[in-house]
Design a protein around this motif. Structure first.
Motif, PDB file in Angstrom:
ATOM      1  N   VAL A  36       0.842  -1.199   0.000  1.00  0.00           N
ATOM      2  CA  VAL A  36       0.000   0.000   0.000  1.00  0.00           C
ATOM      3  C   VAL A  36       0.879   1.250   0.000  1.00  0.00           C
ATOM      4  O   VAL A  36       0.653   2.197  -0.769  1.00  0.00           O
ATOM      5  N   VAL A  37       1.921   1.253   0.863  1.00  0.00           N
ATOM      6  CA  VAL A  37       2.790   2.426   0.954  1.00  0.00           C
ATOM      7  C   VAL A  37       3.479   2.693  -0.381  1.00  0.00           C
ATOM      8  O   VAL A  37       3.476   3.823  -0.888  1.00  0.00           O
ATOM      9  N   VAL A  38       4.026   1.620  -0.972  1.00  0.00           N
ATOM     10  CA  VAL A  38       4.741   1.796  -2.238  1.00  0.00           C
ATOM     11  C   VAL A  38       3.772   2.205  -3.343  1.00  0.00           C
ATOM     12  O   VAL A  38       4.063   3.105  -4.151  1.00  0.00           O
ATOM     13  N   LEU A  40       0.951   3.851  -3.063  1.00  0.00           N
ATOM     14  CA  LEU A  40       0.619   5.268  -2.887  1.00  0.00           C
ATOM     15  C   LEU A  40       1.780   6.147  -3.327  1.00  0.00           C
ATOM     16  O   LEU A  40       1.577   7.202  -3.930  1.00  0.00           O
ATOM     17  N   ALA A  41       3.011   5.694  -3.030  1.00  0.00           N
ATOM     18  CA  ALA A  41       4.181   6.504  -3.394  1.00  0.00           C
ATOM     19  C   ALA A  41       4.271   6.637  -4.907  1.00  0.00           C
ATOM     20  O   ALA A  41       4.555   7.713  -5.433  1.00  0.00           O
ATOM     21  N   ALA A  44       1.566   8.940  -6.020  1.00  0.00           N
ATOM     22  CA  ALA A  44       1.914  10.322  -5.663  1.00  0.00           C
ATOM     23  C   ALA A  44       3.032  10.838  -6.558  1.00  0.00           C
ATOM     24  O   ALA A  44       3.012  11.993  -6.998  1.00  0.00           O
TER      25      ALA A  44
END
Lengths: 293, 288
Positions: A36-38, A40-41, A44
């Protein structure tokens, strides 16, 4: 060792499988989280138009920029080099004083306004819900709009100069401190108030003799912390023409006066660090006072 | 036998002068009052001095307030001016700047946090040096970083990301190292006594303790960076601030109000989501 090996095969297998299952579950959650973090990155990065290749190219430019703004100091002619680096020391010092005064006046005016509003926003003192709601929302808007946005508006309304900066900082400070003050007031001991009211005191007298002695050390500590933050804020007010050292900095950066950039930055950093250390001392003493009560 | 209230009051008033005399030191607060007065005079004097130095004038305040009231009138009703799609895209860009800036800062500051922690690196020179380095970075406002990065990588959101990453790097390094310093030593001793290496001690003894703290701090900074990211556009570093500064300069007040409302709503939403997540994280720590 012998205890462990004396477990039956079947029992050992079931224990291991439970353990493996727990570890696998944890790992799955971790991988999901990282995905999820990657994800979103990446999203973004695509939105903000990030080009990593450009970064790789520009890192060299950043270091060369740093190299260019650093002053040319040599041991042989150290003092004259420093004098040349700080060629406009008097002017910059005046702007620094102006910055500190903007922060001081902004904190003072904002703190006074917050002081008046916080009692209205505290739920234990004002039973009138609409009034409290209005006070709370006012503080929230003042807090959420950044001070530099207020400064942009005020520069047009009040004209260029430090007055716009002071008013912008004061307005933002009202919101920020008002919320903190109101929280302090909401956490006080209510018994002294009952005492004053029972002895025939009015609402204002209850605030003066029962609330103020409890909250003043905390108020002062928060106001000092805000002063620290406002010094930083005042150092950039000049970016939009609202006074202070920021004016000189933005000129130096935009006109590529390289060594001036580092000279002014160093002055700002030293001032901020000095203010931090000074207020930290005072705040510790204030909180110590409160603990002694 | 009952004493009438009138008698009671008379007795009390009669005893008052004697009590005043006996406990003069306790009842008089002249010293305190003098100190307070001195403080107020100093604060007021400095304020007056500041107003003179900063060129305050009542005329300017009054005319300015009049003009502000005019602006406020021009603000209603808020309008997009037909740029809704652009504004929404800029808002997304703002969030992206805040997210990537915070993430980059957190990843870079994580190892530095260990270096600056007294219980991990016992060498005082290392952690003193790292701490002062972090303080220096923290002393520079995010707008200044943005201005510098705009000069280096050019106008646009990329400069904004780097600016936020730089300014947060200093704060994160300090906060992380404090979290690591306050961690409980006992789990590390447990790992070491079971034959683990120093690295194992950090990985299994300290990391599980500090991760929830670090996570909640990162989320908290993401919240505050959303606010910062809305303004770095003023110096050209991308996000919604570019439009805000431009519309204020050309006095399109209806659009200014629309943009401000958009920022308020976005910030409130982010606050809501992230405070939920933070509470969940701290709750998880309390339960474990």
């Amino acid at each position: 060792m012998s205890v462990v090996s004396s477990l039956s095969d079947e029992r050992r297998r079931s224990l291991t499988s439970v353990y493996d299952e727990a570890v696998r579950g944890k790992r799955r959650r971790l991988i999901l989280f990282l995905a999820v973090v990657v994800g979103l990155a990446i999203l973004a990065g695509w939105t903000a138009d990030v080009r990593l290749l450009a970064l790789a190219e520009n890192i060299g430019r950043f270091t060369s920029y740093i190299g260019r703004i650093l002053p040319d100091l040599s041991f042989a002619t150290f003092f004259s080099d420093v004098a040349a680096w700080y060629w406009d020391f008097g002017g910059w010092l005046g702007l620094l004083v102006e910055t500190l005064l903007i922060a001081y006046l902004g904190t003072l005016l904002g703190g006074l306004a917050a002081f008046l509003l916080c009692f209205l926003a505290a739920s234990n003192l004002v039973p009138n819900a609409p009034l409290r709601f209005a006070a709370k929302r006012t503080l929230e808007v003042c807090r959420t709009v950044p001070e530099i946005v207020f400064a942009l508006l005020f520069v047009i309304a009040f004209g260029l100069g430090p007055m716009a900066g002071v008013l912008a900082i004061a307005l933002h400070t009202t919101g920020a401190l008002g919320k903190l003050f109101a929280e302090v007031v909401e956490n006080i001991d209510m018994k002294p108030i009952e005492g004053v009211r029972a002895a025939g005191g009015s609402w204002v007298q209850a605030i003066r003799y029962a609330v103020l002695p409890q909250v003043l050390p905390n108020f002062a500590s928060y106001a000092l912390l805000r002063f620290e933050i406002n010094v930083r804020g005042a150092s950039v007010m000049g970016f939009v023409g609202a006074g202070g050292i920021g004016q000189a900095l933005v000129t130096a950066i935009r006109q590529f006066y390289y060594s001036d950039v580092s000279a002014i930055l160093l002055l700002i950093i030293l001032t901020v660090v000095a203010i931090d250390l000074g207020t930290e001392r005072v705040r510790h003493r204030l909180i110590g006072l409160q603990g002694a009560h | 036998m009952l004493i009438s209230p009138q008698d009671l009051q008379r007795d009390a008033e009669a005893a008052l002068p004697r009590l005043r005399q006996q406990h003069a030191a306790l009842l008089s607060n002249r010293a305190q009052a003098n100190r307070l007065l001195l403080g107020l005079v100093l604060a007021g004097g400095l304020a007056l001095f500041a107003m003179v130095w900063l060129d305050f004038s009542l005329v300017r305040v009054v005319t300015g307030l009049g003009r502000l009231a005019g602006f406020a009138g021009m603000m209603f009703p808020p309008s997009t001016g037909g740029h809704l799609a652009t504004y929404l895209q800029s808002m997304a860009e703002t969030l992206a700047i805040a997210y990537l800036g915070t993430l980059t800062a957190a990843i870079l500051a994580f190892p530095i946090g260990f270096l600056a922690a007294r219980n991990v690196i016992p060498n005082p020179f290392v952690h003193f040096g790292v701490r002062r380095f972090l303080d220096t970075i923290r002393g520079v406002d995010v707008l200044i970083w943005a201005l510098i990065w705009v000069n280096v990588v050019g106008l646009g959101p990329f400069a904004g990301i780097l600016a936020i990453a730089c300014s947060d790097f200093g704060s994160f390094g300090k906060l992380f190292s404090e979290a690591i310093e306050t961690a409980d030593r006992k789990p590390v001793e447990g790992v070491l006594s079971a034959g683990g290496s120093a690295l194992h001690g950090h990985r299994f003894g300290i990391l599980p303790q500090v991760l929830p703290v670090i996570g909640s701090q990162v989320l908290y900074f993401f919240e505050s960076n959303t606010r910062s990211a809305t303004i770095i556009g003023i110096v050209g570093a991308g996000g919604i601030g570019v439009h805000l500064a431009e519309q204020i300069r050309v006095l399109e007040m209806q659009q200014v109000l629309f943009l401000i409302l958009m920022i308020l709503i976005a910030v409130a939403l982010i606050d809501l989501v992230s405070s939920r997540l933070r509470h969940a994280m701290i709750g998880a720590r309390a339960n474990s």
